[in-house]
Design a protein around this motif. Structure first.
Motif: not given
Lengths: 589, 589
Positions: A328-341
């Motif tokens: 799907x085309x997008x204009x902006x993506x926020x990635x907020x799925x989890x954390x790592x070290x």
């Protein structure tokens, strides 16, 4: 007549300038409001300290021990604020010279709150303390536990360069560097997504949101292109992702309709969640309310939707159980799925043989396993709770006071409190089984033949407690946990000398004597999930759930009271007032 | 007893938390203060417009003329705010979607005021107007007066690209793009200096100042290096440079001493001025007070000092009259020496044959010379005042009503007001000569033999006015001029149809009839030069000079009242209050 005309002009002014009347109403109540918002004992400086410092100065001062603190997130800030033992010389090292009130970061993305209002410079905290604290803006790149040194890199670019790397000695090291985003190795995430971990992430998002609306308003685009630009995608249905989607929706429905009337109909917000529900750490009532509200708001929530890759123009997703992925085309993506070290922690874990872990393992006193003088807290660490089963023989031996080889209920009862303090899973297990009395637990193991005067041998004792350790849970990676850990550790440092002499912790089961301190215990105070439209879901201790406008007011007052200083408190509250009166700022700076 | 303990706790809270008491005091008076700071008629929206729009809607509406406005600085914003003629369709084009209250930029550099507080998004202004206004965030790259078109470049970077360049048609074009810094071709200025023209310049300076102090506090530097980093150089002793030096000095003496106590003694501020005095556009009393104050403050003012070049580490200067240049290491340089034309204006001037000028020449009605439908105002333009000597024959002819070939005093007296309106230098000349009566001026030309009933021929008339044109002065490139020009032009546009029918301007000397509008006349309202330490120098009309704390309060109230909206007014005032209570923010974001 003169008076009349004055009042006439005055009341006309109110009608002509509605903002004016709002300003006056707000400034009239703000004096009282600020105080009501605030808990009286949130400030740690002041007279208490000075008196304390004076008292110490008159004694013979021993050579100060060097404490190095890495990071000033929730854990580090909480440690600094609560520390008041002048026998330490604290050196703070962090590449960022301020603390960020992270729960308000989503509010910054669309201009509800200003970035500066949720930030407290570490030097503001330091200069009010009577403890000897200094700060270096640098990044720790290596920990050398053998020589009790850390190595730091100077990250400030000026036209004069010093040595690139310098070393700092420590007697105690406190690692509180936090974590970084986890992309789960999804291709294209770093290159094309926004994150929401730091203040400048939030500022970039804000700029990007405004610029998207400006771009879509230009005459040189087709409607198709406008739709693409104004397609906002949020990956991850946790509290951060959900709150950002809600903030963005509020911004569109409250401000964009007025400021960008020509493009408001092209906006689309999509929320992608890999599991079956958004906010799945919350109560089901909250989850289903949130999904329902987002549905009504026109936010497209796609559950069971895995992101397989992100190019500069399109985001590819795969529905659970389906092998084909769609783009799907997008204009902006926020990635907020989890954390790592972070790299420093990864490297340090390798060094000390914890290479396969996702965070630094500590004992229940927050000491990194194997080190007496290195502490780790906050998102970079997890507490490795000792298992009952590992120590079952020692517990049995300690409890069997008459050395009879068997344990009476009474004997176990006597050490039960100590066992529960050292192994909190025992208490949780009893709660989960709805067993009030330890006798019942032991009876069950003994079988139907159990009597009041029964005695258990070691095998029967093991059988009784065999499932206890299933109740062990890792603490969530939240601000609340980090905050409590920092305060706990500061208290330990404050009472270090005292507790060396008179240990106050539980007795040691595998050795003689007692532990110096009580182990860290987390007290869950509840959790919020703002859902937009001045509605918030609150899950409070005791299975208490509240959703709606009243929780929003609770949210306002809790977040105002939890600010680290009067300064940020005043700024945050005035930002809320400003937004209420004037709306959000669409300048994109 | 209960009451007593409540008050006891309350008063203790005041002693323990001094900020709290300040907050309460301030919030109690703020309601009244805000109103007092504000002039009642500063807001241009509201009921007046709507009534006007209704009246117009009921008439037959002619096809709207397209007005394109380039830039939203002081001139553009003032035009937009004052325009209320609904017969125009206005298209605003600017690469920056907000207005900046430039006189407060120096306050932003050290955190006295926040960047966001001095900024008003253009869409906030537009959405309150009843005139049809739209905005495009783009940069005008070419003006095509023949086809009445401008070409714009899309400057927003998103992942979806439209056409790079697009054209916009106009019936009237208003050029108000401002100016850019002038480096006078000094090598290394662009690469190594900070400027103070835009909001992000101020933000960069602020970040750089904080980072300099953080860098100097690191352990990996020598004292020599610390001194270099904390050597701040200001080039140009105009109001901007002087105010920045003063702000920086205040920041050091009020906040750095507390926040960075270890490095405070390494700070040095140098102010370089090429002429003999700083603030040389001000009264001599102000100049010498400022130089004295800076001397006492320890700011090193170097007069007659020319910058010959700037490398990444050193700045080279030459003292007037000396051919050798000396180099000094620095940490940061602010370049604030003057302004030059932007590339668009340079290009347009070449196109229309004004290639050698420093700004677009307009007539007294702000029309670009040679074009009836292109206006230029603010820093990108200068008014080319028509000389009396060029039109002397026509003036003589117009005045000589009886066509006698000679002019009586009475004849000239009759057209004197018209002459003074068209050629304001006549009035200035009379003032400078302290001549009250035009007869005296003419007599002087005639010599001792002059009588009341004298008559002048054309040569004598020329002789009387021969020095008049020396009184012509270019207007300064200030916010005040641009603001008045914008308001003037809006008024012209508001009354365009009316004045087409009934011209209200002075009579044409070189043709028949009258000019449509009165020419633009600048009214100087005074000027401030903040000198730090809550002291400001104010030079007001009528040779009135005031220096000190009282002028500082005047400064506060004037700058609060001149804000373009209630929103920025509230923000700026609350920033001042915040700084008063909590000091400056040293987070460097």
């Amino acid at each position: 007549m003169r008076n009349f005309s004055f009042f006439g002009r005055f009341s006309r002014a109110f009608q002509d300038y509605p903002s004016l009347s709002k300003i006056i109403v707000v400034s009239t109540i703000s004096g009282g409001g600020l105080i009501a918002y605030t808990e009286a004992n949130s400030y740690n400086g002041g007279r208490g300290h000075i008196a304390h410092a004076d008292a110490v100065a008159s004694e013979v001062v021993p050579k100060k021990k060097k404490v190095v603190l890495l990071g000033i997130g929730w854990a580090g800030m909480s440690f600094l604020k609560n520390l008041n033992n002048p026998n330490y010389e604290v050196q703070v090292v962090s590449p960022r010279n301020f603390f960020v009130f992270t729960p308000l970061l989503p509010s910054v993305t669309c201009g509800k709150v200003e970035a500066r209002s949720i930030v407290e410079p570490v030097r503001n905290i330091i200069c009010k303390k009577s403890v000897d604290i200094s700060y270096s803006e640098a990044e720790c790149i290596k920990i050398d536990p053998e020589n009790k040194k850390i190595y730091c890199r100077d990250v400030i670019n000026t036209n004069v360069k010093g040595e690139d790397v310098f070393a700092v000695d420590y007697d105690y090291l406190i690692v509180a560097v936090g974590a970084q985003v986890n992309t789960f190795n999804t291709p294209g995430v770093y290159e094309n997504c926004h994150f929401l971990k730091e203040v400048d992430d939030a500022q970039k998002i804000r700029k990007n949101v405004i610029q998207s609306f400006e771009k879509a308003s230009l005459p040189n685009l087709t409607d198709e292109e406008r739709k693409k630009i104004l397609h906002f995608v949020v990956v991850g249905g946790g509290p951060t992702g959900v709150e950002f989607a809600a903030e963005l929706h509020d911004f569109v429905s409250e401000d964009v309709v007025k400021l960008y009337p020509k493009v408001k109909d092209y906006v689309k917000i999509t929320l992608l969640e890999a599991t079956d529900h958004i906010l799945n750490m919350f109560d089901k009532r909250i989850t289903s309310f949130a999904e329902g509200k987002f549905g009504r708001d026109g936010i497209d929530v796609k559950l069971g939707s895995m992101v397989t890759g992100i190019s500069d123009k399109e985001i590819s997703t795969k529905v659970k159980g389906d092998s084909n992925s769609t783009s799907t085309p997008y204009g902006m993506v926020l990635w907020s799925t989890g954390i790592g070290p972070r790299p420093l922690i990864k490297e340090f874990m390798k060094q000390i043989g914890q290479g396969n872990r996702r965070a630094l393992a500590t004992d229940e006193w927050l000491r990194v396993e194997g080190f007496n003088n290195i502490y780790a807290l906050g998102d970079c660490a997890t507490i490795n709770q000792r298992k009952v089963m590992e120590d079952i023989a020692d517990i049995f031996k300690k409890a069997d006071k008459d050395k009879s080889g068997t344990l009476t209920v009474k004997e176990f009862q006597e050490i039960l409190n100590d066992v529960c303090e050292r192994y909190p899973q025992v208490e949780l297990y009893m709660k989960s089984k709805q067993v009030r009395n330890i006798a019942d637990l032991l009876k069950e193991a003994k079988g139907d033949s159990a009597k009041e005067s029964m005695e258990l041998n070691i095998e029967e004792f093991k059988k009784a407690l065999t499932e206890v350790d299933t109740q062990m849970k890792n603490l969530p990676a939240t601000a609340q946990v980090a905050n409590q850990q920092g305060a706990y550790l500061a208290k330990c440092f404050n009472r270090m000398e005292e507790c060396e002499r008179n240990p106050e912790g539980p007795p040691r089961f595998r050795a003689e004597g007692r532990h110096r301190f009580h182990p860290f215990r987390y007290r869950h105070l509840g959790q919020f999930a703002p859902l937009g439209g001045e509605q918030t879901a609150a899950q409070l201790p005791g299975d208490w759930v509240s959703i709606g406008h009243s929780s929003q007011w609770l949210w306002y007052s809790v977040y105002a009271s939890k600010q680290v200083s009067w300064r940020t408190r005043a700024l945050v509250v005035s930002d809320w007032i400003r937004r209420f009166i004037f709306g959000r700022d669409a300048s994109g700076i």
